[in-house]
Design a protein around this motif. Structure first.
Motif, PDB file in Angstrom:
ATOM      1  N   SER A   1       0.836  -1.208   0.000  1.00 17.37           N
ATOM      2  CA  SER A   1       0.000   0.000   0.000  1.00 17.37           C
ATOM      3  C   SER A   1       0.869   1.255   0.000  1.00 17.37           C
ATOM      4  CB  SER A   1      -0.921   0.008   1.227  1.00 17.37           C
ATOM      5  OG  SER A   1      -1.796  -1.094   1.195  1.00 17.37           O
ATOM      6  N   LEU A   2       0.450   2.246  -0.784  1.00 18.64           N
ATOM      7  CA  LEU A   2       1.134   3.528  -0.877  1.00 18.64           C
ATOM      8  C   LEU A   2       0.085   4.628  -0.858  1.00 18.64           C
ATOM      9  CD1 LEU A   2       3.561   2.594  -3.798  1.00 18.64           C
ATOM     10  CD2 LEU A   2       4.195   2.761  -1.385  1.00 18.64           C
ATOM     11  N   SER A   3       0.542   5.874  -0.743  1.00 17.28           N
ATOM     12  CA  SER A   3      -0.382   7.009  -0.821  1.00 17.28           C
ATOM     13  C   SER A   3       0.356   8.214  -1.382  1.00 17.28           C
ATOM     14  CB  SER A   3      -0.968   7.337   0.559  1.00 17.28           C
ATOM     15  OG  SER A   3       0.063   7.726   1.446  1.00 17.28           O
ATOM     16  N   PHE A   4      -0.382   9.012  -2.153  1.00 18.67           N
ATOM     17  CA  PHE A   4       0.172  10.217  -2.751  1.00 18.67           C
ATOM     18  C   PHE A   4      -0.836  11.348  -2.552  1.00 18.67           C
ATOM     19  CE2 PHE A   4       1.921   6.668  -5.165  1.00 18.67           C
ATOM     20  CZ  PHE A   4       3.287   6.902  -5.037  1.00 18.67           C
ATOM     21  N   SER A   5      -0.498  12.306  -1.685  1.00 18.34           N
ATOM     22  CA  SER A   5      -1.356  13.463  -1.435  1.00 18.34           C
ATOM     23  C   SER A   5      -2.798  13.018  -1.144  1.00 18.34           C
ATOM     24  CB  SER A   5      -1.322  14.422  -2.624  1.00 18.34           C
ATOM     25  OG  SER A   5      -2.048  15.592  -2.348  1.00 18.34           O
ATOM     26  N   LYS A   6      -2.915  12.089  -0.170  1.00 17.18           N
ATOM     27  CA  LYS A   6      -4.198  11.551   0.298  1.00 17.18           C
ATOM     28  C   LYS A   6      -4.901  10.650  -0.715  1.00 17.18           C
ATOM     29  CE  LYS A   6      -5.081  15.456   3.369  1.00 17.18           C
ATOM     30  NZ  LYS A   6      -6.050  16.510   3.761  1.00 17.18           N
TER      31      LYS A   6
END
Length: 508
Positions: free
Chosen positions: A45-50
């Motif tokens: 899992s990753l996230s970029f600017s929410k």
């Protein structure tokens, strides 16, 4: 299962459709259901600017170090930035990157060692090649040994083989047609030729025949060659298999076509003739007279391999009058204790030779050599002492087996050894007439055989005297100003013979 999008929903019937604005949880669930047998399937899992993102891969078939260094590390540096699939492709430090939004293609690439990076609600994701493959290092060929010329051979890695091809053939007209075969296990295939030299009809025929193949899996290039043959019932190979890149280069420059298959160390070369299987790359690096002698020796060895043992059976059974009187006495003494007819005696020895050869191949190298040498001596001597066979037949059988191994192509050598058995039977039944009958059957069959639709016995039939120097003998280099017309090259000229023959020293 439904895939949520902004404008519409896809049902199970639309699984092969383009996936637009897919929710991460549903993507994970769908891929798990399709690849449930792969227990090493991993979701990072990753996230970029929410915005949620996921990186999917199968542990066993990827390079973990490459994922950590070239994918995760660069993405963590930009995790607070606004990202989309195009920026993702620019961020990762791996060259082999492509966009994909088809579930079928995603699952196929995951199995092959790709990783799939997807940001929620993006129209597509990014496939990244992080595959881990165990490749054999480049080494000299063991099956096609020669003294002069390049010694390196192909490996099972298609990318390595293509690098060798580009290294040896630095020609801008070198063309490569990528294809894929296999319904369940997909294999990548490359058709290689030089545009302007290779006949376009031959190229299209190769391409169409490969496309028409419908099988679950093509295990090796040798299997593919059998599927491409004009006559699958023939005992003769209709395509040349070689593990030498240099042999492929020579063939391409003559107007032939090569086919490389992933996970196979051999290249398929076609169209070929019967005489192509007796050409060795070493002939080109020797002086022309020595090369001619070597090639003539191989053709003579063919006749020895096919006809020597049948001739013994025919003479002993029907034609005693052709035996010289000085040899007749020793031959009679040698056969005086043999209770079997010559036909059975010859078949028995030929069977023992093939048995020793097969055992030598299957056993480890050093043990196989020992079994072949010691087994041949011990069994041969014991067979003579026990009265199963004569000394003369052992010599003849050994010469026939030795002659069959002079053929540079293993497949052609095996075919010639196979043909000995029916001709021995004909010789035992009808003597010399039986030998001629069997030999004529072989010639008639060869006249009807084709390779990629081209005559198999050319330049002997149809008669092309200009191509004899490519098939039967070698000449000095100035006589090879034209390519063989057998291959229908679009550019028949190799160089200007008049300029080539003008030799001037520096002071002239």
């Amino acid at each position: 299962m439904f895939y949520k999008t902004k404008n519409k929903r896809f049902s199970n019937a639309d699984k092969s459709s383009n996936l637009h604005s897919l929710i991460i949880n549903e993507l994970e669930e769908e891929i798990r259901s399709r690849l449930k047998q792969y227990t090493e399937l991993t979701f990072r899992s990753l996230s970029f600017s929410k915005r949620k993102a996921v990186f999917i891969f199968v542990k066993n078939v990827v390079k973990s170090e490459a994922i950590a260094e070239f994918i995760i590390a660069p993405l963590q540096k930009v995790k607070n930035m606004e990202m989309n699939f195009e920026k993702l492709a620019e961020t990762v430090s791996i060259a082999d990157v492509s966009y994909c939004n088809q579930l079928e293609a995603i699952c196929e690439h995951l199995i092959k060692g790709y990783g799939y990076l997807y940001i929620e609600e993006d129209p597509c994701g990014v496939l990244i090649n992080v595959s881990y493959t165990v490749n054999r290092t480049l080494a000299a060929s063991e099956k096609e040994s020669h003294i002069y010329g390049p010694q390196v051979s192909f490996t099972e890695s298609l990318s390595t083989n293509m690098n060798l091809v580009h290294y040896l053939i630095d020609d801008p007209d070198l063309k490569i047609i990528p294809l894929q075969i296999g319904k369940r296990v997909k294999k990548e295939v490359k058709i290689i030729y030089i545009e302007g030299i290779a006949d376009d009809e031959n190229v299209q025929t190769f391409k169409q025949r490969i496309k028409d193949i419908v099988v679950d899996d093509v295990q090796d290039s040798s299997r593919l060659a059998q599927m491409l043959e004009d006559n699958s019932f023939s005992a003769f190979p209709q395509y040349l298999l070689s593990e030498l890149p240099n042999r492929l280069r020579i063939a391409l420059l003559k107007g032939r076509i090569g086919v490389l298959v992933d996970q196979s160390p051999n290249v398929i070369i076609g169209p070929v003739t019967f005489f192509s299987f007796f050409e060795s790359t070493g002939d080109l690096y020797m002086r022309w007279n020595i090369g001619t002698f070597s090639r003539m020796l191989r053709f003579l060895a063919i006749l020895f391999s096919i006809l020597l043992t049948p001739a013994y059976v025919a003479v002993i059974t029907f034609h005693y009058e052709v035996i010289p009187s000085a040899l007749l006495k020793s031959l009679g003494e040698s056969r005086s204790n043999v209770p079997f007819p010559p036909l059975f005696e010859a078949l028995l020895l030929e069977f023992l030779i093939e048995l020793l050869r097969e055992a030598g191949i299957r056993l480890p190298t050093k043990v196989g050599q020992t079994i072949g040498i010691v087994g041949g001596i011990v069994i041969g001597q014991a067979a003579v002492d026990a009265g199963f066979t004569s000394n003369i037949l052992i010599i003849i059988t050994a010469l026939s087996a030795l002659a069959s191994y002079t053929t540079p192509s293993y497949m052609m050598g095996s075919s010639l050894r196979l043909l000995r058995f029916p001709i021995i039977l004909f010789a035992g039944m009808w003597g010399g007439i039986g030998i001629m009958f069997g030999f004529c059957l072989i010639i008639i069959h060869l006249l009807h055989t084709t390779s990629l639709g081209r005559p198999y016995l050319i330049p002997f039939y149809p008669f092309r005297f200009k191509d004899f120097k490519y098939a039967f003998y070698t000449l000095p280099n100035q006589f090879y100003n034209n390519r063989p017309i057998t291959n229908h090259p679009e550019d028949p000229s190799r160089f200007n013979s008049q300029k080539q023959n003008k030799k001037k020293d520096v002071d002239e």
